[in-house]
Design a protein around this motif. Structure first.
Motif: not given
Ligand SMILES: [Mg+2]
Length: 420
Positions: A8-9, A11, A103, A153
């Motif tokens: 997951d990217g 932000n 993303d 995260k």
């Molecule tokens: Mg993201």
């Protein structure tokens, strides 16, 4: 045994803006929706200042100035292109990939001996090549991979960007799951979470331990499957989406390989019609249309073309979606190759009724909406594909308000980054 990664990217929109504005490293950024109406993305620094997602912009414009927050209009051409690059890099690290949203993607890591080293290599590779920070969650089911990504995260002590459930003993796993609210589990939306909490199932651990038959009787087969996945059973393979869908995929291999653009056009039109129908069925509109074509990965010319085309306005209109998909197809098509598979993916879905009132766009044409309803009901009655698109409707191209949009650095020659 199954092993999945969810990458997951971080932000993502804010990170895309930062790639071309290194002066904004560690600075708060927010990104606005269509017509600069409300905040749709915020960097970690902006979140720390208390900027809420989906708040109306006019209420916070003053605060942004006061805190030195840099504000961007959404630049979907840039985000779509950065997404395409990120997905292409990640695809090189695993035999199969499911693009899940702009993303996020799932990767199938079955058979990889050192998943931890691979995860760190992927992070480094994406960072070095396109400057986007990503997080990687790893687990034996898609649901656990998604939850691991959340841990990587957001959970103190484990938040350094990679988390793998296999690091923990069963007892440690349960202790960590007891700290995760049930609403963080993939497929458990706010309404379902509230119902579960009423039944005293308020953590991931309690859902994991719930009686499967009771879940099925009182909720759904889907939730029973989610609980099974939390227990480490892999029920969803790549491209089986859990509800609610954040993306809709339609793709299929050809019976016989083809080099013919007309055949690919027909296939992509077919897939977009199916995906558009699913989109309307769940009451969503899409903002981005992804198109992919591939040759055999084992043949002489392995080629995977993938691109993302942004719509000017989120839409559930098959003709608007088809216009974007066919433009994407023309961009990825390479003459002379023999293609094995084509498909489309609709992304950045939003509920149709929550679609922002847009002063600058014409309201959705009720006749077109009626046409789509008629199309769906005929196809449901008489079989899919009974009524088809003649094809090639153009995407409406109204200018919208984007006062502070960044340049489309990667897709417009005239907007390239200049180094002086
Ligand atoms: Mg993201």
């Amino acid at each position: 045994m199954s092993v999945f990664a969810l990458v997951d990217g971080n932000n993502f929109y804010a990170s895309c803006e930062r790639v071309f504005r290194p002066d904004l490293t560690d600075k708060p950024i927010v990104v606005l929706s269509n017509n600069d109406g409300c905040v749709v993305a915020a960097s970690a620094e902006a979140k720390a200042l208390g900027f809420q997602m989906f708040g109306p912009y006019f209420e916070i414009a003053g605060l942004c100035r006061k805190h030195g927050v840099t504000v961007f209009s959404s630049n979907y051409a840039l985000y779509g292109d950065m997404s395409r690059r990120m997905m292409a890099i990640l695809a090189q690290h695993a035999p199969s990939q499911e693009v899940y949203s702009i993303d996020e993607c799932f990767l199938d890591l079955a058979g990889v001996s050192d998943t931890d080293a691979l995860a760190r290599r992927m992070r480094e590779d994406v960072w070095r090549r396109i400057g986007i920070p990503v997080s990687v969650g790893i687990g034996p089911s898609k649901t656990l991979a998604k939850l691991a990504n959340h841990v990587s995260k957001r959970v103190e002590g484990w938040d350094d960007g990679v988390f793998d459930w296999s690091w923990l003993s069963p007892a440690e796993t349960d202790a960590l799951m007891a700290r995760l609210p049930v609403g963080k589990v993939w497929g458990v939306g706010r309404r379902l979470a509230a119902k579960l909490i009423d039944e005293h199932i308020d953590t991931a651990l309690k859902l994991k331990r719930a009686d499967p038959r009771w879940l099925q009787r009182n909720f759904s087969v889907t939730l029973e499957r989610t609980a099974a996945e939390l227990n480490g059973a892999s029920c969803l393979s790549l491209e089986d989406a859990a509800q609610p869908r954040q993306q809709i995929i339609s793709s299929r291999s050809f019976g016989e390989k083809t080099a013919d653009l007309a055949v690919l056009t027909a296939a992509v039109s077919h897939h977009i019609a199916r995906a558009g129908e699913k989109l309307r069925e769940q009451g969503s509109a899409a903002r981005l249309v992804g198109v992919s074509v591939r040759t055999s990965p084992f043949g002489d010319d392995p080629y995977h073309g993938y691109t993302v085309v942004p719509l000017v306005h989120p839409s559930d209109d098959t003709m608007a979606l088809a216009g974007a998909a066919l433009a994407g197809l023309r961009a990825v098509y390479r003459r002379g190759l023999r293609y094995q598979k084509a498909g489309v993916v609709l992304m950045e879905l939003s509920p149709r009724e929550r679609r922002q009132a847009d002063l600058f766009a014409a309201a959705p044409d009720p006749r077109r909406q009626r046409l789509m309803r008629t199309l769906d009901s005929i196809n449901q009655t008489y079989g899919h594909g009974c009524v088809k698109l003649a094809s090639e409707a153009l995407t409406p191209n109204w200018e919208m308000r984007q006062d502070v949009r960044s340049p489309r650095y990667t897709t417009q020659l005239s907007e390239l980054l200049l180094i002086r």
